[in-house]
Design a protein around this motif. Structure first.
Motif, PDB file in Angstrom:
ATOM      1  N   LEU A 173     111.571  60.851  22.124  1.00  0.00           N
ATOM      2  CA  LEU A 173     113.034  59.903  22.675  1.00  0.00           C
ATOM      3  C   LEU A 173     114.275  61.281  22.330  1.00  0.00           C
ATOM      4  O   LEU A 173     114.907  60.966  22.114  1.00  0.00           O
ATOM      5  CB  LEU A 173     112.856  58.605  22.473  1.00  0.00           C
ATOM      6  CG  LEU A 173     111.988  57.745  22.845  1.00  0.00           C
ATOM      7  CD1 LEU A 173     112.128  56.009  22.505  1.00  0.00           C
ATOM      8  CD2 LEU A 173     112.134  58.337  24.312  1.00  0.00           C
TER       9      LEU A 173
ATOM     10  N   LEU B 142     113.531  56.102  28.206  1.00  0.00           N
ATOM     11  CA  LEU B 142     112.657  54.968  27.585  1.00  0.00           C
ATOM     12  C   LEU B 142     111.981  54.056  27.870  1.00  0.00           C
ATOM     13  O   LEU B 142     112.226  53.747  29.788  1.00  0.00           O
ATOM     14  CB  LEU B 142     114.250  54.411  27.068  1.00  0.00           C
ATOM     15  CG  LEU B 142     115.156  54.605  25.911  1.00  0.00           C
ATOM     16  CD1 LEU B 142     116.204  53.779  25.997  1.00  0.00           C
ATOM     17  CD2 LEU B 142     114.441  54.645  24.494  1.00  0.00           C
TER      18      LEU B 142
ATOM     19  N   GLY C 296     117.529  57.359  28.407  1.00  0.00           N
ATOM     20  CA  GLY C 296     117.854  57.229  26.788  1.00  0.00           C
ATOM     21  C   GLY C 296     118.469  57.893  26.338  1.00  0.00           C
ATOM     22  O   GLY C 296     118.552  57.842  24.989  1.00  0.00           O
TER      23      GLY C 296
END
Length: 342
Positions: A159, A166, A302
């Motif tokens: 990530l 996400l 994210g």
């Protein structure tokens, strides 16, 4: 019958009707007198109105004084204006139900809602805590492929790329929005509809979902992937998890009416529980649709800092709880299926 005796017999009824019209004729006055009202109950008004029309017809046929007939005519016209006024537009009725009627229904079923909350949150918290002390419990709940998939979705190293989403490995926001709608609504529907199995089905669904969610959260926290996971769920957790609990409470009400109908026929109790549950399910549907929207278009971002995600999530938790706790208090509107302003 002489006019004096006629007036003496019915005077109290007319005064009560005038008092009800004064209190219910305007929304502001109705809200002020909602609590502590000791006059005519709203559901009695149609029968009282028909009786007044009969009395007006008798007064005219018997040739009573114009003063008396004019008074009865005035009460009749005011009653007609209140009872037969144009219904609110559909969008307004929907908004009133979501803002006021639905929270009142939830509070009216506080016992079933509390039981559903215990059945859902207790196993969730228990299994989460247990995995922190004994991480191997997660392996007993999920197979290795599932655990690897969970870890991949919330791997902090993967990530690091700001373009990654996400909570998922692939899929556009719009496609995932459709998936989340299907997933959320299917869980809510099972929680409610399984109440037809004498409530046992709802108990199983709530326990199962609590264990699964607690197991996933506990495992990710134990392996060091908790921070991305909490950033993902912070935004949509309030409407989604509370919506599942409310659907479960509606299912428990359905099962309770089936098992313990009281003095009603079992079929009548079941119909009443189904009607109330269906209205609760409409509100749950709105909550789960909103949760799916947030999950697809906000939770999956994210690059957003954690403090922003947590702030928005905390705000949604407070707004959701305040809406369910305060929504509809002092509200005067259409039928809310017997919900009481608690």
């Amino acid at each position: 019958m002489k006019q004096e005796r006629f007036v003496q017999r019915h005077q109290a009824e007319w005064l009560a009707l005038e008092r009800w019209l004064d209190a219910r004729g305007q929304a502001r006055a109705a809200r002020r007198q909602r609590h502590g009202w000791d006059g005519i109950a709203d559901h009695e008004m149609p029968a009282r109105y028909r009786r007044l029309c009969q009395q007006l017809a008798l007064a005219r046929r018997r040739g009573y004084s114009p003063v008396l007939t004019a008074r009865l005519q005035r009460i009749m016209q005011r009653g007609h204006g209140v009872l037969y006024r144009t219904p609110a537009p559909r969008w307004q009725r929907i908004a009133e139900f979501l803002l006021a009627g639905f929270p009142r229904l939830v509070r009216a079923e506080r016992g079933c809602m509390a039981a559903a909350a215990v059945l859902f949150w207790l196993p969730l918290i228990a299994v989460y805590v247990a995995i922190q002390f004994r991480p191997e419990f997660a392996s007993a709940m999920f197979d290795p492929e599932q655990l690897a998939q969970f870890e991949s979705m919330y791997d902090p190293e993967r990530l690091a790329d700001p373009e990654r989403k996400l909570g998922r490995d692939s899929g556009s926001d719009l496609m995932m929005f459709g998936y989340y709608i299907w997933n959320n609504i299917s869980i809510g529907f099972r929680s409610f509809a399984s109440g037809l199995l004498a409530g046992v089905g709802t108990v199983v669904v709530l326990l199962f979902n609590g264990l699964m969610i607690g197991g996933i959260a506990g495992h990710l926290q134990a392996v060091g992937h908790g921070e991305p996971f909490w950033r993902f769920v912070a935004g949509h957790s309030a409407p989604e998890l509370i919506g599942i609990v409310i659907a479960g409470g509606a299912g428990l009400r359905l099962g309770l009416n089936l098992v313990a109908p009281g003095r009603r026929r079992r079929i009548d109790a079941l119909i009443d529980g189904g009607r109330r549950g269906a209205r609760l399910s409409l509100g749950v549907l709105a909550m789960l649709l909103f949760a799916a929207f947030v999950e697809a278009f906000w939770s999956s971002i994210g690059w957003m800092p954690g403090w922003v995600k947590y702030s928005v999530g905390g705000g949604l938790w407070m707004l959701t709880l305040a809406w369910l706790w305060r929504g509809g208090r002092g509200w005067v509107g259409g039928d809310d299926d017997g919900a009481t302003p608690a």
